[in-house]
Design an enzyme around this catalytic site. Structure first.
Site, short mmCIF file in Angstrom:
data_model
loop_
_atom_site.label_atom_id
_atom_site.label_comp_id
_atom_site.label_asym_id
_atom_site.label_seq_id
_atom_site.Cartn_x
_atom_site.Cartn_y
_atom_site.Cartn_z
CG PHE A 78 -1.75 1.11 1.53
CD1 PHE A 78 -2.84 1.37 0.71
CD2 PHE A 78 -1.54 1.93 2.63
CE1 PHE A 78 -3.70 2.43 0.97
CE2 PHE A 78 -2.39 2.99 2.91
CZ PHE A 78 -3.47 3.24 2.07
N GLY B 148 3.55 12.18 5.53
CA GLY B 148 3.39 11.02 6.41
C GLY B 148 2.04 11.09 7.09
CB ILE C 253 10.56 -8.86 34.43
CG1 ILE C 253 9.45 -8.02 35.08
CG2 ILE C 253 10.58 -10.28 34.99
CD1 ILE C 253 8.04 -8.45 34.74
N GLY D 68 15.99 -8.02 33.64
CA GLY D 68 17.23 -7.36 34.08
C GLY D 68 18.25 -7.31 32.95
CD GLU E 176 -1.65 -0.17 8.69
OE1 GLU E 176 -2.85 -0.06 8.91
OE2 GLU E 176 -1.14 -1.05 7.96
CB THR F 299 1.68 9.04 14.89
OG1 THR F 299 0.76 10.14 14.70
CG2 THR F 299 2.75 9.10 13.81
N1 CAA Z 1 -13.36 7.03 6.63
C1 CAA Z 1 -14.00 7.64 5.58
N2 CAA Z 1 -13.72 8.89 5.19
C2 CAA Z 1 -12.76 9.56 5.86
C3 CAA Z 1 -12.08 9.00 6.95
C4 CAA Z 1 -12.40 7.67 7.31
N3 CAA Z 1 -11.79 7.07 8.33
N4 CAA Z 1 -11.19 9.90 7.42
C5 CAA Z 1 -11.32 11.01 6.67
N5 CAA Z 1 -12.28 10.79 5.73
C6 CAA Z 1 -12.78 11.73 4.73
C7 CAA Z 1 -13.46 12.92 5.40
O1 CAA Z 1 -14.81 12.64 5.67
C8 CAA Z 1 -13.29 14.00 4.35
O2 CAA Z 1 -14.25 13.80 3.36
P1 CAA Z 1 -14.94 15.06 2.60
O3 CAA Z 1 -13.87 15.81 1.94
O4 CAA Z 1 -15.90 14.41 1.66
O5 CAA Z 1 -15.62 15.87 3.66
C9 CAA Z 1 -11.93 13.67 3.75
O6 CAA Z 1 -11.69 12.29 4.01
C10 CAA Z 1 -10.82 14.51 4.31
O7 CAA Z 1 -10.83 14.29 5.70
P2 CAA Z 1 -10.06 15.25 6.71
O8 CAA Z 1 -10.41 16.67 6.41
O9 CAA Z 1 -10.30 14.73 8.07
O10 CAA Z 1 -8.56 15.02 6.25
P3 CAA Z 1 -7.20 15.50 6.90
O11 CAA Z 1 -6.31 15.89 5.80
O12 CAA Z 1 -7.49 16.48 7.99
O13 CAA Z 1 -6.60 14.15 7.53
C11 CAA Z 1 -6.22 12.41 9.12
C12 CAA Z 1 -7.23 13.35 8.44
C13 CAA Z 1 -7.03 11.54 10.04
C14 CAA Z 1 -5.17 13.17 9.90
C15 CAA Z 1 -5.54 11.54 8.04
O14 CAA Z 1 -4.76 12.30 7.23
C16 CAA Z 1 -4.72 10.40 8.58
O15 CAA Z 1 -5.25 9.35 8.96
N6 CAA Z 1 -3.36 10.55 8.61
C17 CAA Z 1 -2.49 9.43 8.94
C18 CAA Z 1 -2.03 8.72 7.71
C19 CAA Z 1 -1.61 7.30 7.98
O16 CAA Z 1 -2.19 6.60 8.80
N7 CAA Z 1 -0.61 6.84 7.25
C20 CAA Z 1 -0.19 5.47 7.35
C21 CAA Z 1 0.56 5.07 6.16
S1 CAA Z 1 0.31 3.41 5.69
C22 CAA Z 1 1.22 2.46 6.71
O17 CAA Z 1 1.77 2.88 7.68
C23 CAA Z 1 1.21 1.02 6.34
C24 CAA Z 1 2.41 0.28 6.82
O18 CAA Z 1 3.42 0.33 6.22
C25 CAA Z 1 2.28 -0.59 8.01
#
Ligand code: CAA
Length: 380
Positions: A123, A131, A337, A339, A363, A365
């Site tokens: 992904f 990030g 535990i 040590g 996924e 922070t």
């Molecule tokens: N489900 C459905 N829709 C969602 C949603 C969810 N969980 N979260 C946000 N949305 C939608 C919102 O409803 C909004 O929709 P509209 O524009 O239609 O209103 C749109 O998405 C934008 O939402 P936000 O304004 O809330 O977006 P944002 O830019 O403020 O970001 C955030 C929100 C929660 C901070 C998000 O950016 C986020 O989760 N960031 C973290 C990213 C992440 O987890 N990265 C991990 C990388 S993958 C990985 O780590 C895999 C690995 O290797 C193990």
């Protein structure tokens, strides 16, 4: 465990526990040392249906529910956290979005083979300067001559080197902000798609984390996942499922920490008696056991909501936040535990301590999970 599990849940948990402890656990320390990817183990996992767990059988998966998936994942993580993250990413954020948003063609061509474990998925959302804030990504997908042409660089991609297929996000129209991000299924062999830097990590050393480079990569139109502009939502929805997976991984590692601490504390004699008889140790063990149980209940409850098709964003973030932070405390206590011995590579807690660290980071922070939870609680 008091969560109402049915007969099938218990059978799957027991089956994966036996398999993981017999086949995955014995080589975990060696793979950590050498960084060798568990290819043969993944082939065995495919046979057991662990690589397309919640994908329906008609698409080559095992067709079980998310609760079963969590139980299986925690058992794999108990044995080897690296193998667990490979499984989690493949199931949650590669198979997951293709099943949920893919066309019939995409399910036929990609999902079936991914769910059978014939292909491995990854992904690709994160970039060097995107990030926690994936909307600030720079990758672009331009429609040209009947193709999307992708340019950009993704970083920290779990399974990036070994995956055959990537779910990739890129801007199809920058001016629409997050609504201009689209998602694509891109095959590893595509011209211009290459693997860049392979990260040298603190933990999870048997799972690869790689940079993926896209230079004028031509992707057929039928490989766009969902509609143009759906990419951000697809990523967020997929990550909700992924976060339950990471919570399960945390529970598996924490349980391994607890078992190691219990065993060691019963054998280690100081001041004329096993250290398990000292209250300081007993209380640490009591806290670990309590927090593992609490994490499991939160995680299974989020998985249950997902299975019922009800909203579970907040609950997935709560489970991921609590379980991943709990696992840090469990690894800390288990090492304490042990040590001085715990600091040495002769004991597995040294590996658990390193492996667990990234769980509050990837996924989403802990800070992002708190952002998601607080938005839902406060309604803004
Ligand atoms: N489900 C459905 N829709 C969602 C949603 C969810 N969980 N979260 C946000 N949305 C939608 C919102 O409803 C909004 O929709 P509209 O524009 O239609 O209103 C749109 O998405 C934008 O939402 P936000 O304004 O809330 O977006 P944002 O830019 O403020 O970001 C955030 C929100 C929660 C901070 C998000 O950016 C986020 O989760 N960031 C973290 C990213 C992440 O987890 N990265 C991990 C990388 S993958 C990985 O780590 C895999 C690995 O290797 C193990």
């Amino acid at each position: 465990m008091s969560f109402p599990l049915n007969e099938e849940h218990r059978m799957i948990e027991a089956m994966v526990r036996d398999f993981a402890r017999e086949q995955i656990l014995p080589g975990a320390a060696e793979r950590d040392r050498t960084g060798r990817f568990p290819k043969e183990i993944l082939a065995q996992m495919a046979e057991l249906g662990l690589l397309g767990m919640t994908v329906p059988q008609e698409y080559g998966g095992a067709g079980v529910d998310s609760i079963s998936y969590c139980l299986a994942l925690k058992e794999v993580a108990y044995a080897c956290a690296s193998t667990a993250v490979i499984m989690s990413v493949h199931n949650s954020v590669a198979c997951g979005p293709i099943y949920q948003f893919g066309s019939d063609y995409q399910k036929e061509v990609y999902l079936k083979r991914l769910a059978k474990g014939e292909l491995l998925g990854c992904f690709a959302l994160t970039e060097a300067s995107a990030g926690s804030d994936p909307a600030s990504q720079r990758a672009v997908a331009e429609k040209r001559d009947g193709y999307y042409v992708i340019n950009g660089t993704k970083v920290f991609i779990t399974n990036g080197k070994n995956a055959d297929v990537a779910v990739v996000t890129a801007y199809t129209s920058k001016e629409k902000k997050h609504k201009g991000i689209s998602a694509f299924i891109v095959e590893k062999g595509a011209n211009g798609f290459s693997v860049g830097k392979i990260e040298d990590k603190m933990g999870l050393r048997a799972s690869d984390t790689a940079e993926l480079i896209f230079e004028d990569v031509r992707v057929p139109l039928e490989n766009r996942l969902g509609d143009e502009g759906d990419g951000f939502k697809i990523a967020m929805i997929s990550l909700d499922g992924g976060r339950i997976g990471i919570a399960s991984q945390a529970i598996g590692i924490a349980t391994a920490c607890l078992d190691a601490a219990v065993n060691y504390s019963k054998q280690r004699i100081q001041f004329g008696r096993p250290i398990s008889q000292f209250q300081a140790i007993r209380w640490m063990i009591a806290d670990m056991a309590t927090e593992i149980e609490a994490s499991l209940l939160l995680t299974l409850s989020a998985a249950h909501l997902k299975d019922q098709g009800r909203p579970f964003t907040k609950e997935a973030s709560m489970a991921k936040l609590f379980a991943s932070e709990m696992a840090q405390r469990a690894a800390y206590k288990a090492l304490q535990i042990h040590g001085g011995y715990g600091y040495m590579k002769d004991f597995p807690v040294e590996r658990y301590y390193r492996d667990v660290r990234v769980l509050t980071i990837y996924e989403g922070t802990s800070e992002i999970q708190r952002t998601v939870i607080s938005r839902e609680v406060l309604g803004a």
